[in-house]
Design an enzyme around this catalytic site. Structure first.
Site, PDB file in Angstrom:
ATOM      1  N   LYS A  53     -17.957   0.136  24.751  1.00 15.30           N
ATOM      2  CA  LYS A  53     -17.691   0.906  23.533  1.00 15.30           C
ATOM      3  C   LYS A  53     -18.997   1.462  22.970  1.00 15.30           C
ATOM      4  O   LYS A  53     -19.058   2.612  22.542  1.00 15.30           O
ATOM      5  CB  LYS A  53     -16.969   0.039  22.489  1.00 15.30           C
ATOM      6  CG  LYS A  53     -15.536  -0.260  22.894  1.00 15.30           C
ATOM      7  CD  LYS A  53     -14.796  -1.211  21.968  1.00 15.30           C
ATOM      8  CE  LYS A  53     -13.403  -1.467  22.545  1.00 15.30           C
ATOM      9  NZ  LYS A  53     -12.548  -2.320  21.689  1.00 15.30           N
ATOM     10  N   GLN A  97     -13.192  -7.136  17.537  1.00 14.82           N
ATOM     11  CA  GLN A  97     -12.716  -7.304  18.911  1.00 14.82           C
ATOM     12  C   GLN A  97     -11.876  -8.570  19.051  1.00 14.82           C
ATOM     13  O   GLN A  97     -12.281  -9.649  18.603  1.00 14.82           O
ATOM     14  CB  GLN A  97     -13.939  -7.350  19.861  1.00 14.82           C
ATOM     15  CG  GLN A  97     -13.607  -7.316  21.331  1.00 14.82           C
ATOM     16  CD  GLN A  97     -13.088  -5.957  21.818  1.00 14.82           C
ATOM     17  OE1 GLN A  97     -13.278  -4.927  21.187  1.00 14.82           O
ATOM     18  NE2 GLN A  97     -12.414  -5.955  22.951  1.00 14.82           N
ATOM     19  N   ASP A 120      -8.416   0.878  15.307  1.00 15.08           N
ATOM     20  CA  ASP A 120      -7.632   0.177  16.329  1.00 15.08           C
ATOM     21  C   ASP A 120      -6.128   0.409  16.136  1.00 15.08           C
ATOM     22  O   ASP A 120      -5.339   0.123  17.045  1.00 15.08           O
ATOM     23  CB  ASP A 120      -7.865  -1.346  16.214  1.00 15.08           C
ATOM     24  CG  ASP A 120      -8.873  -1.872  17.219  1.00 15.08           C
ATOM     25  OD1 ASP A 120      -9.031  -1.237  18.280  1.00 15.08           O
ATOM     26  OD2 ASP A 120      -9.482  -2.923  16.946  1.00 15.08           O
TER      27      ASP A 120
END
Ligand code: L34
Length: 285
Positions: A53, A97, A120
């Site tokens: 990322k 995460q 997200d």
């Protein structure tokens, strides 16, 4: 005839090139888009994904803020970090995460992220918007799957789709997206007595169960499109998906590889969401 191998690497590269141009426009107007990534603990797979990322942010011209916290960090500390990032006008996107260490409540943490920075798409507000067809941040892996199919010319309207796996981050939202595109969708899971009977009827099979070679050639209709979301590591450390890729090459019409399929698209969609958040914050476009 051999299946078309759908390259997530290539398609994600094109997406990132477009994102890069939009990020440049943000910068020219005011400032670069910024993404905050929180990684708690030292799960090796998560470390790889977060590194990827960061690399994508660098490529796209997105400012990346990484917060690496030890596994025993108290939950309140993560929550107060999220509060300060929510309040920071120079931060467009925030993600934590997953998976988180066992002592943390994933829902509590996910729900603490402001819905307008939830790149997200995991916050219940965005989940609800997805289900009701409102504009929202789409969760990155499901959005990446739809983009792979669209870019490969796989049509969805009127087709039968089987989703194997019902997680909140892949199975359920990808089913909602396929439904929104007028596919007839069946979701199978660990309690489904005969998964093969469902997948054999499908024109599109999305498999996200976390079991190497779960989807075998006899479970797939000839010519179907297979999207493999699994990432499993075998004894020698080699990555394998949830589908028996080699066997399906002679059966499917199209198939995504692992690695180089859905994974890179997840990241490209995150870049897209971050620029979308930034343009909104800047009231640009
Ligand atoms: N909060 N947690 C949050 N957001 C997400 O969107 C994720 N996900 C999933 C796990 N937890 C998350 C990811 O980032 C899965 N995921 C992800 C991201 C990137 C890759 C795979 C999964 C990826 O880069 N895959 C490469 C291979 C990587 C390797 O070598 O292990 C590929 O080509 O598939």
């Amino acid at each position: 005839m051999a299946a078309t191998v759908i390259s997530g690497k290539e398609i994600s590269g094109r997406v990132k090139d477009r994102v890069k141009k939009e990020a440049e426009a943000c910068l020219a107007f005011s400032r670069a888009p910024a993404l905050a990534v929180i990684l708690v603990g030292d799960d090796p797979a998560s470390a790889v994904y977060v590194k990827n990322k960061g690399k994508a942010c660098e490529y796209c011209g997105i400012r990346s803020l990484e917060y690496r916290l030890p596994a025993d960090t108290p939950e309140e500390e993560v929550l107060s970090l999220i509060d300060s990032l929510n309040a920071d006008d120079t931060v467009d996107g925030i993600l934590c995460q997953l998976p988180l260490p066992a002592h943390m409540d994933e829902k509590k943490i996910t729900n603490a992220i402001s819905p307008d920075k939830d790149v997200d798409g995991f916050h219940p507000v965005n989940v609800g918007r997805l289900y009701t067809g409102e504009d929202c941040f789409l969760p990155c892996t499901p959005a990446g799957i739809l983009r792979l199919l669209d870019e490969s010319g796989v049509s969805l309207a009127g087709k039968r789709a089987a989703v194997v796996g019902r997680s909140n981050i892949v199975g359920k939202p990808v089913a909602a997206l396929l439904l929104s595109r007028n596919a007839t969708v069946t979701v199978c899971h660990s309690g489904t007595p005969d998964v093969a009977a469902v997948t054999r009827e499908a024109d599109i099979v999305v498999v996200a169960v976390g079991k190497s070679k779960f989807l075998t050639a006899d479970m797939v209709k000839p010519g179907a499109a297979v999207v493999d979301v699994g990432i499993n590591r075998d004894k020698d450390g080699k990555l394998t998906g949830d589908a028996d890729f080699e066997a399906l090459l002679d059966k499917a019409g199209a198939i995504t590889p692992v690695p180089g399929g859905v994974g890179p698209m997840t990241i490209a969609m995150l870049m897209e969401n971050t620029v979308k958040a930034c343009k909104r914050h800047l009231r640009l476009g």
